[in-house]
Design a protein around this motif. Structure first.
Motif, mmCIF file in Angstrom:
data_model
loop_
_atom_site.group_PDB
_atom_site.id
_atom_site.type_symbol
_atom_site.label_atom_id
_atom_site.label_comp_id
_atom_site.label_asym_id
_atom_site.label_seq_id
_atom_site.Cartn_x
_atom_site.Cartn_y
_atom_site.Cartn_z
ATOM 1 N N GLY A 30 1.222 -1.245 0.334
ATOM 2 C CA GLY A 30 0.496 -0.270 0.004
ATOM 3 C C GLY A 30 0.263 1.199 0.095
ATOM 4 O O GLY A 30 1.959 1.527 -0.552
ATOM 5 N N ASP A 31 0.247 2.429 0.554
ATOM 6 C CA ASP A 31 0.968 3.990 0.821
ATOM 7 C C ASP A 31 2.244 3.525 2.049
ATOM 8 O O ASP A 31 2.659 4.514 2.462
ATOM 9 C CB ASP A 31 -0.027 5.122 1.021
ATOM 10 C CG ASP A 31 -0.408 4.896 -0.623
ATOM 11 O OD1 ASP A 31 0.483 4.532 -1.271
ATOM 12 O OD2 ASP A 31 -1.077 5.498 -0.838
ATOM 13 N N LYS A 32 1.973 2.421 2.752
ATOM 14 C CA LYS A 32 2.722 2.094 4.169
ATOM 15 C C LYS A 32 4.592 2.749 3.823
ATOM 16 O O LYS A 32 4.837 2.849 5.035
ATOM 17 C CB LYS A 32 2.324 1.567 4.850
ATOM 18 C CG LYS A 32 0.819 1.440 5.255
ATOM 19 C CD LYS A 32 0.251 0.115 6.100
ATOM 20 C CE LYS A 32 -1.068 0.310 6.588
ATOM 21 N NZ LYS A 32 -1.233 -0.833 7.383
ATOM 22 N N ASP A 33 4.647 1.983 2.621
ATOM 23 C CA ASP A 33 5.689 1.499 2.517
ATOM 24 C C ASP A 33 6.359 1.439 0.961
ATOM 25 O O ASP A 33 5.434 0.475 0.500
ATOM 26 C CB ASP A 33 6.838 0.361 3.776
ATOM 27 C CG ASP A 33 8.042 0.400 4.142
ATOM 28 O OD1 ASP A 33 8.651 0.107 5.009
ATOM 29 O OD2 ASP A 33 8.904 1.522 3.423
ATOM 30 N N HIS A 34 7.961 1.695 0.789
ATOM 31 C CA HIS A 34 8.477 0.796 -0.581
ATOM 32 C C HIS A 34 9.639 1.069 -0.574
ATOM 33 O O HIS A 34 10.226 1.300 0.476
ATOM 34 C CB HIS A 34 7.258 2.468 -1.120
ATOM 35 C CG HIS A 34 8.273 3.914 -0.524
ATOM 36 N ND1 HIS A 34 8.176 4.279 0.145
ATOM 37 C CD2 HIS A 34 9.664 4.500 -1.377
ATOM 38 C CE1 HIS A 34 8.568 5.572 0.439
ATOM 39 N NE2 HIS A 34 9.889 5.575 -0.908
ATOM 40 N N ASN A 35 9.795 0.328 -1.387
ATOM 41 C CA ASN A 35 11.491 -0.209 -2.254
ATOM 42 C C ASN A 35 11.517 0.870 -2.962
ATOM 43 O O ASN A 35 10.659 1.047 -4.089
ATOM 44 C CB ASN A 35 11.326 -1.602 -2.049
ATOM 45 C CG ASN A 35 11.496 -2.044 -1.041
ATOM 46 O OD1 ASN A 35 12.378 -2.266 -0.404
ATOM 47 N ND2 ASN A 35 10.619 -3.109 -1.151
ATOM 48 N N LEU A 36 13.059 1.254 -3.011
ATOM 49 C CA LEU A 36 12.739 2.933 -3.620
ATOM 50 C C LEU A 36 14.945 2.693 -4.262
ATOM 51 O O LEU A 36 15.307 2.576 -3.198
ATOM 52 C CB LEU A 36 13.105 4.036 -2.840
ATOM 53 C CG LEU A 36 12.460 5.572 -3.520
ATOM 54 C CD1 LEU A 36 12.263 5.620 -4.436
ATOM 55 C CD2 LEU A 36 12.488 6.887 -3.078
ATOM 56 N N LEU A 37 14.926 3.394 -5.823
ATOM 57 C CA LEU A 37 16.428 3.564 -6.073
ATOM 58 C C LEU A 37 16.415 4.825 -6.565
ATOM 59 O O LEU A 37 15.558 4.601 -7.648
ATOM 60 C CB LEU A 37 15.939 2.090 -7.178
ATOM 61 C CG LEU A 37 17.070 0.374 -6.461
ATOM 62 C CD1 LEU A 37 17.036 0.237 -7.560
ATOM 63 C CD2 LEU A 37 18.637 1.114 -5.550
ATOM 64 N N VAL A 38 17.461 5.302 -6.199
ATOM 65 C CA VAL A 38 16.767 6.787 -6.736
ATOM 66 C C VAL A 38 18.907 7.359 -6.594
ATOM 67 O O VAL A 38 19.171 7.082 -6.294
ATOM 68 C CB VAL A 38 16.171 8.055 -5.781
ATOM 69 C CG1 VAL A 38 16.787 8.906 -6.406
ATOM 70 C CG2 VAL A 38 14.647 7.383 -5.902
ATOM 71 N N PHE A 39 19.039 7.789 -8.080
ATOM 72 C CA PHE A 39 20.667 8.523 -8.021
ATOM 73 C C PHE A 39 20.459 9.909 -8.933
ATOM 74 O O PHE A 39 19.492 9.525 -9.826
ATOM 75 C CB PHE A 39 21.355 7.265 -8.000
ATOM 76 C CG PHE A 39 21.902 7.176 -9.326
ATOM 77 C CD1 PHE A 39 23.207 7.157 -9.688
ATOM 78 C CD2 PHE A 39 21.181 6.808 -10.763
ATOM 79 C CE1 PHE A 39 23.100 6.213 -11.418
ATOM 80 C CE2 PHE A 39 21.117 6.403 -11.489
ATOM 81 C CZ PHE A 39 21.863 6.383 -12.253
ATOM 82 N N ARG A 40 22.151 10.421 -8.895
ATOM 83 C CA ARG A 40 21.534 11.689 -8.907
ATOM 84 C C ARG A 40 23.194 11.581 -9.298
ATOM 85 O O ARG A 40 23.630 11.388 -8.569
ATOM 86 C CB ARG A 40 20.842 12.839 -8.370
ATOM 87 C CG ARG A 40 21.487 12.978 -6.832
ATOM 88 C CD ARG A 40 20.182 14.531 -6.140
ATOM 89 N NE ARG A 40 21.202 14.710 -4.811
ATOM 90 C CZ ARG A 40 22.122 14.805 -4.262
ATOM 91 N NH1 ARG A 40 23.460 15.430 -4.841
ATOM 92 N NH2 ARG A 40 22.155 14.980 -2.947
ATOM 93 N N SER A 41 23.393 12.922 -9.845
ATOM 94 C CA SER A 41 25.047 13.785 -9.505
ATOM 95 C C SER A 41 25.511 13.515 -7.903
ATOM 96 O O SER A 41 24.734 14.109 -7.287
ATOM 97 C CB SER A 41 25.725 14.437 -10.806
ATOM 98 O OG SER A 41 24.853 15.488 -10.666
ATOM 99 N N VAL A 42 26.817 13.603 -7.676
ATOM 100 C CA VAL A 42 26.887 14.570 -6.891
ATOM 101 C C VAL A 42 27.984 15.565 -6.596
ATOM 102 O O VAL A 42 29.326 15.476 -7.113
ATOM 103 C CB VAL A 42 27.503 13.887 -5.304
ATOM 104 C CG1 VAL A 42 27.780 14.560 -4.014
ATOM 105 C CG2 VAL A 42 26.781 12.326 -5.458
ATOM 106 N N CYS A 43 27.676 17.042 -6.862
ATOM 107 C CA CYS A 43 28.053 18.025 -7.599
ATOM 108 C C CYS A 43 28.473 19.010 -6.154
ATOM 109 O O CYS A 43 28.295 20.459 -6.490
ATOM 110 C CB CYS A 43 27.536 18.604 -8.301
ATOM 111 S SG CYS A 43 27.643 17.916 -10.027
#
Length: 323
Positions: free
Chosen positions: A191-204
């Protein structure tokens, strides 16, 4: 030769009276291309909102929650040469040389609101543009993420798709390059209680904290912009072949509850935030280097440097399925 025929001879010499020499063959110019993307699970089932029972990371009860990614510098391969593709400027999904692929439609589990920012029902699974040279082609190449010159612009002032909310982190941090999430009863992420998440961006941060836009990706501590190069024997036909995004391969190496002798990466905490500090280890195992570091090799990056290393396994070319 009689005198009365001389004017005709002169005229023929001046303008040419022979049709025996064929006209040189014309070289066909390049045609517009549409590159088709499809996201799938480990069994090849489409990763789309509303699907249930998908196979991801050894789990068999996965429900998709999100999948969006930016790409830029699209090229078609001819031998060892990369032919640039000028993207259509459609005022929606493509701007200059960057495009957003969006597989979520804000329905069902995909309606989860990210940081208070709602998703949209619109989706986009294609890239459209004009190659600099005609085919045939041997493959395709593109770079994940947003180019430096566009990455640190204010979201509200940017053209679509750079103004997409839920994929932004402010001008200093720039855009999130990849976002993918799912739900699973096994991991407790439902549901909306939890989630598995992958996110990445540059580190500048060493540059952008001062308000400057980096001169190039090399100015960033972790550029996090892998170039994906896909070639196959028999060539690549943009009208028939598709580029597959293997969501299961994104999570390759992550452990789940019940894995013998291993800490469960995909636990009921569920969250993997790879946009944190350079080595994020001080944030604990659930959102730190212990979990983010597993994702980077899957897209062909070294976690510590954010630069290319090894071979990616997330993207591949496949022939279109028979209709």
């Amino acid at each position: 030769m009689s005198l009365e025929f001389r004017p005709l001879v002169v005229l023929c010499l001046a303008v040419g009276c022979s049709s025996s020499d064929p006209a040189p063959p014309s070289t066909p110019g390049p045609s517009p291309v549409t590159l088709q993307f499809e996201a799938v699970d480990a069994a090849g089932t489409p990763y789309v909102c509303g699907a249930k029972g998908l196979h991801i990371a050894g789990l068999t009860d996965v429900t998709p929650g999100d999948l969006r990614l930016y790409v830029h510098e699209v090229r078609l391969l001819k031998g060892d040469r990369a032919i640039p593709v000028t993207l259509d400027q459609d005022h929606a999904w493509q701007f200059q040389n960057v495009a957003l692929l969006d597989f979520e439609d804000a329905t069902a589990a995909c309606s989860y609101v990210i940081f208070g920012k709602s998703k949209t029902p619109d989706t986009n699974h294609v890239l459209r543009g004009l190659p600099a040279e005609a085919g045939p082609y041997d493959g395709v190449e593109f770079t994940l993420g947003v180019p430096v010159a566009l990455n640190h612009l204010e979201t509200a002032d940017s053209k679509s798709p750079l103004n997409t909310t839920g994929m932004d982190h402010g001008a200093a941090d720039g855009r999130q390059f990849v976002r993918v999430s799912f739900y699973s009863d096994t991991t407790g992420a439902t549901g909306d209680k939890d989630h598995n998440l992958l996110v990445f961006r540059s580190v500048c941060n060493n540059v952008t904290n001062g308000g400057e836009i980096p001169a190039s990706a090399d100015a960033c501590d972790k550029p996090n912009r892998p170039t994906i190069r896909l070639a196959q024997a028999g060539g690549f036909d943009p009208t028939k072949d598709r580029i597959v995004v293997d969501v299961d391969a994104m999570f390759r190496g992550y452990t789940t509850p019940g894995t013998p002798g291993a800490h469960a990466d995909l636990s009921d905490g569920g969250r993997i935030d790879c946009y944190g500090p350079l080595n994020a280890g001080d944030l604990g195992p659930q959102i730190g280097a212990e979990r983010c570091g597993t994702f980077y090799p899957n897209v062909g990056l070294d976690y510590t440097t954010g630069r290319p290393q090894g071979t990616q396994g997330v993207f591949r070319i496949e022939k279109s399925k028979a209709r």
